[in-house]
Write a protein that holds these residues in place. Structure first.
Motif, PDB file in Angstrom:
ATOM      1  N   ALA A 315       0.829  -1.203   0.000  1.00  0.00           N
ATOM      2  CA  ALA A 315       0.000   0.000   0.000  1.00  0.00           C
ATOM      3  C   ALA A 315       0.865   1.255   0.000  1.00  0.00           C
ATOM      4  CB  ALA A 315      -0.941  -0.006   1.207  1.00  0.00           C
ATOM      5  N   CYS A 352      -3.396   4.500   8.294  1.00  0.00           N
ATOM      6  CA  CYS A 352      -3.356   3.088   7.884  1.00  0.00           C
ATOM      7  C   CYS A 352      -4.749   2.483   7.849  1.00  0.00           C
ATOM      8  CB  CYS A 352      -2.445   2.291   8.813  1.00  0.00           C
ATOM      9  SG  CYS A 352      -0.715   2.780   8.695  1.00  0.00           S
ATOM     10  N   LYS A 355      -6.482   3.854   4.747  1.00  0.00           N
ATOM     11  CA  LYS A 355      -6.011   3.193   3.533  1.00  0.00           C
ATOM     12  C   LYS A 355      -6.553   1.767   3.411  1.00  0.00           C
ATOM     13  CE  LYS A 355      -3.326   2.835  -0.117  1.00  0.00           C
ATOM     14  NZ  LYS A 355      -3.560   3.706  -1.288  1.00  0.00           N
ATOM     15  N   TYR A 378      -2.311  11.144   6.186  1.00  0.00           N
ATOM     16  CA  TYR A 378      -2.463  10.183   5.087  1.00  0.00           C
ATOM     17  C   TYR A 378      -1.592  10.546   3.888  1.00  0.00           C
ATOM     18  CZ  TYR A 378      -4.901   7.301   1.630  1.00  0.00           C
ATOM     19  OH  TYR A 378      -5.208   6.390   0.655  1.00  0.00           O
ATOM     20  N   PHE A 382       0.936   8.021   2.110  1.00  0.00           N
ATOM     21  CA  PHE A 382       0.449   7.232   0.972  1.00  0.00           C
ATOM     22  C   PHE A 382       0.403   7.959  -0.367  1.00  0.00           C
ATOM     23  CE2 PHE A 382      -1.439   5.062   4.688  1.00  0.00           C
ATOM     24  CZ  PHE A 382      -0.849   3.832   4.499  1.00  0.00           C
TER      25      PHE A 382
END
Lengths: 383, 495
Positions: A315, A352, A355, A378, A382
């Motif tokens: 991810a 996390c 996501k 975030y 990510f």
């Protein structure tokens, strides 16, 4: 790069590492399936972030931690290095599949293991204020029905009714579990005992192959289970012995380095087990606090505040060290002894969850962490 | 269960088959606080007739000095092994070194035997409570100490005051090693001044100071500060000696003794205070001024022992362990009052616990190890090997060490210093329950119980629900497993 170095693996002790799987969708559950999986490696005792991810660019590091800092660290950038125990994790960083968050912790500053461990799992506003855990609440919010496969459930996963933990038994002279007998016993118990025996009964019907008992193989087992259709969405592996008050050591063979190697092995095990599911997985470490900046008088460190968090999984698509470095000089330390925490680790957990479970940040902030204004990180992780 | 067994379930380990049941169970339980029983056990498992229960041999119960000497010898042999000295490198030599010099497995077996065969079941339960309160988990260097601490610091002081037990546990090498105090020196001690001048490492370690406040006495509810913790650590600085110390060089035991006397004025590791490492000056902990020197620690532990927060914290723990899973405020207050009125006399405190445990009709969920001992005692199974069988392979029987490892509970395994929880919620898991099923099976299959499930049910007077559960099953083994995993025997509610 397979990394299963048998000689370095430690077998689990009575209270050592254990695996917990959770969030097992019921058969036929397809509606709004969450986008990914989330796994937590709980590090009990207080991982030393300054040893794990040494900020060698900070001129105070070697002044204060000469005996605790490895000379063989892997260079991450011009400021941060990685402990030599993290060979595999370092490789993942090179592949843009892992990141580090540094100078971070839950907002807990009192340095008690037991309060700290409670808070990092409960994720509430104060220790022992919650009977459920942040991951359990998140899975609940994601409406993952049914859930769970496993055997002592850690607080972090509580909040879901049907949860369990996994640590295979090896008891001489006991035969296979007899489902009908266990069902009969289960029925004789009131609800609290009955639901637990029902889990044992369920397990007795599953043809589980032999599960090895070292942390890396448990991780592989968990990864494999999570990779399957209808497999669990979440797992937790618990490792203890990070509380190195004396003779902490600097390198892989030191007392802290050995434990860091276990983390590395666990992450390697997960990747192997997850297979293609790696691409939608996120794994994060969790520890109750960091350790003092200064080495104590006995070659170790005392309980501190800020530490580092390790993130791995497909991810993540760009590796980085996420940090607002507070500095190590005395006046930059928390209470003149600890690494300051400049990133609330709850924000990292929230990212996390966002996501992997596809939940909205504001919802996570208010319903999981009871902190509506919890900053969102975030994008730093990510994007 | 009938009243005798209901009480023995909560406060003891169940009556052995050859023990007559007392008529006045409360008087019996209280008198048990003074029951004297040596460590009993068996030499070797025998089935027909059963092995004779006898006293543990003296040779397997060395005193503390001997234990320390053995460990020093062990370390020295390991060193010789590494140096590849002749006679030290073979597998046989390594095995002999473990067998002759390490006590962990022997002590763990002795503990199991004592709990299975002991005539002092209530005392043993309180011993386990305090051994857990004063957890000294196993790190390798501590294995010759843990059993000694349980027997000599806990069990031997069970009829004295809490303050005395606290002092004896705090100064026991098992604690001083486990929580790293053996390494600690005061920041202004001669040792640290010397180390600074010579480029060596030395200084304070606050691990034991912290847990003394947090876990052993006042608990975080007393709202102590980091300074209180450091000052407690300064009071503790200088106490203890690492058991491998002075063994690395190939010195003789005599040379070692002389060196110990030079450092601590004694060869006794249970009273070992290194002035050279001690912190000069007064220290203040929670407002109490502690004067420097060896006597300071006793002042500190006495002060903490009678602190109101200590009384409330431990009264709760006692109630949660013995009285009910959700002790009432009046249960806790009752124990706390006995504590206050008696200045922390353990007989009075334990009597109050007994009284409340009997008057409370609530079931009490039992720890895995307690339950295991109860199952073995009720059935008269032969599940723990004898002392002549240590490390002798047996096809059906597990090593004692392994039994506790699989059970998930032992005082000899790696643990966190807060010990095992008495809260039921911590033990309600499939993993733990699966182990109850499997151990019931193993005890039945490999332990050859003398009594059938029916015999046991009749003797202890199980309730209707348990009897129906057992009688709904066909076959003795299934009945045995169901009985031992019934709500009644586990200390849970019936459906």
């Amino acid at each position: 790069m397979p990394k299963l170095n048998l000689t370095r693996r430690e077998f689990l002790k009575a209270s050592g590492a254990s695996l917990f799987l959770a969030g097992l969708p019921l058969p036929g559950f397809t509606k709004d399936k969450p986008p990914g999986t989330i796994s937590v490696i709980m590090l009990e005792g207080g991982m030393d972030g300054l040893t794990a991810v040494p900020p060698f660019g900070d001129p105070n590091l070697l002044k204060m931690r000469k005996n605790l800092t490895s000379n063989n660290f892997l260079k991450l950038n011009s400021f941060f290095g990685l402990h030599p125990s993290f060979q595999y994790f370092g490789g993942l960083m090179a592949q843009n599949n892992a990141s580090v968050v540094h100078a971070t912790n839950f907002p807990y500053v009192l340095r008690s293991h037991f309060e700290g461990q409670n808070l990092m799992q409960g994720g509430g506003l104060s220790p022992f204020s919650d009977t459920t855990g942040w991951l359990g609440r998140a899975l609940d919010l994601a409406k993952v029905p049914g859930r769970s496969l496993s055997l002592d459930m850690p607080l972090v996963l509580r909040g879901m009714s049907d949860n369990d933990n996994f640590y295979p038994a090896s008891i001489k002279s006991s035969s296979d579990l007899m489902t009908q007998l266990i069902d009969t016993i289960s029925m004789a118990h009131s609800k609290e005992g009955s639901v637990i025996f029902a889990k044992v009964s369920k397990k007795s019907t599953q043809k589980n192959s032999i599960v090895p008992r070292n942390p890396a193989s448990l991780a592989k087992f968990a990864g494999k289970a999570m990779s399957q259709d209808g497999g669990p969405l979440s797992s937790v592996i618990k490792v203890d012995q990070f509380d190195t008050h004396a003779n902490q050591g600097a390198d892989e063979n030191g007392n802290h380095g050995t434990q860091l190697t276990l983390i590395d092995d666990i992450i390697a095990g997960y990747k192997e087990g997850l297979g293609d599911a790696w691409d939608r997985s996120i794994i994060l470490t969790l520890t109750e606090f960091g350790r003092t900046v200064l080495e104590n008088g006995t070659g170790g460190t005392e309980h501190g505040y800020g530490s580092a968090g390790l993130l791995a999984g497909g991810a993540i698509t760009k590796s980085r060290v996420i940090s607002q470095w507070p500095g190590l000089a005395k006046n930059e330390q928390f209470e003149k002894r600890d690494l300051m925490s400049t990133i609330d680790y709850r924000s990292v957990c929230a990212a996390c969850i966002e996501k992997s479970l596809g939940l909205d940040h504001d919802l996570i902030a208010s319903k999981v962490f009871y902190t509506p204004k919890l900053p969102r990180v975030y994008d730093q992780i990510f994007s | 269960m009938n009243e005798q067994f209901r009480v023995a379930h909560k406060l003891g380990l169940m009556f052995l088959h050859d023990t007559p049941l007392p008529e006045d169970v409360k008087a019996w339980a209280t008198s048990q606080l003074h029951a004297k029983s040596p460590a009993l056990g068996i030499k070797k498992i025998k089935l027909y007739p059963k092995a004779k229960v006898q006293k543990w041999p003296k040779s397997l119960q060395p005193d503390l000095k001997k234990r320390d000497d053995m460990f020093a010898m062990y370390k020295q042999n390991v060193r010789k092994q590494r140096m590849k000295l002749e006679g030290h490198t073979s597998e046989a030599a390594k095995r002999a070194n473990n067998r002759d010099n390490l006590m962990g497995e022997k002590d763990e077996m002795k503990f199991a035997h004592r709990n299975v065969y002991g005539k002092d079941q209530v005392r043993l339960r309180f011993t386990s409570f305090w051994a857990n309160h004063f957890t000294t988990g196993n790190i390798w260097d501590n294995q010759n100490h843990i059993g000694h601490a349980i027997d000599e610091a806990i069990l031997a002081n069970l009829n004295g005051s809490f303050s005395h037990m606290l002092y004896k546990m705090t100064t026991h090498p098992s604690m001083l090693v486990y929580l790293d105090n053996v390494w600690s020196s005061g920041p202004n001690s001669k040792n640290v001044i010397w180390a600074k001048e010579n480029g060596e490492q030395a200084g304070l370690n606050d691990n034991l100071g912290r847990e003394l406040l947090e876990l052993h006495t006042v608990s975080p509810s007393a709202k102590y500060s980091e300074t209180d913790i450091r000052n407690a650590a300064k009071v503790l600085a200088g106490w203890g000696i690492w058991p491998g110390n002075l063994s690395d060089g190939l010195m003789t035991l005599n040379e070692r003794n002389n060196k110990l006397i030079e450092m601590g004025e004694t060869t006794n590791s249970w009273d070992f205070f290194k002035k050279w490492h001690a912190e000069p000056g007064n220290k203040t902990v929670l407002g109490k001024v502690i004067t420097p020197g060896k006597g300071g620690l006793r002042n500190l532990t006495d002060f903490l022992a009678s602190h109101e927060n200590t009384i409330m914290f431990i009264s709760f723990k006692l109630a949660e362990h013995f009285v009910s899973d959700k002790p009432s405020k009046s249960d806790i207050d009752y124990i706390a009052n006995a504590w206050r009125h008696s200045n922390g006399n353990l007989d009075q405190i334990h009597s109050a616990v007994i009284e409340r445990a009997i008057s409370s009709k609530a079931p009490k969920f039992q720890w895995p190890m307690t339950w295991l001992f109860q199952v073995v005692r009720l059935s008269d199974a032969s599940f723990f090997k004898g002392w002549d069988q240590i490390e002798k392979y047996d096809q059906g029987l597990m090593e004692v060490r392994k039994i506790f490892e699989e059970l998930g509970q032992s005082f000899w395994h790696t643990r966190q210093p807060n010990g095992y929880s008495s809260a039921k919620s911590e033990w309600l898991s499939g993993e733990m329950f699966e182990r109850r099923i499997r151990f019931s099976d193993a005890i039945y299959t490999a332990g050859y119980p003398s009594f059938s499930p029916q015999d046991i049910m009749d003797r202890i007077g199980v309730n209707k629900a348990t009897r129906e559960l057992v009688n709904s099953l066909v076959g003795r083994k299934k009945q045995f497993i169901a009985l031992m995993c019934s709500p009644e025997l586990m200390g849970l509610e019936n459906a």
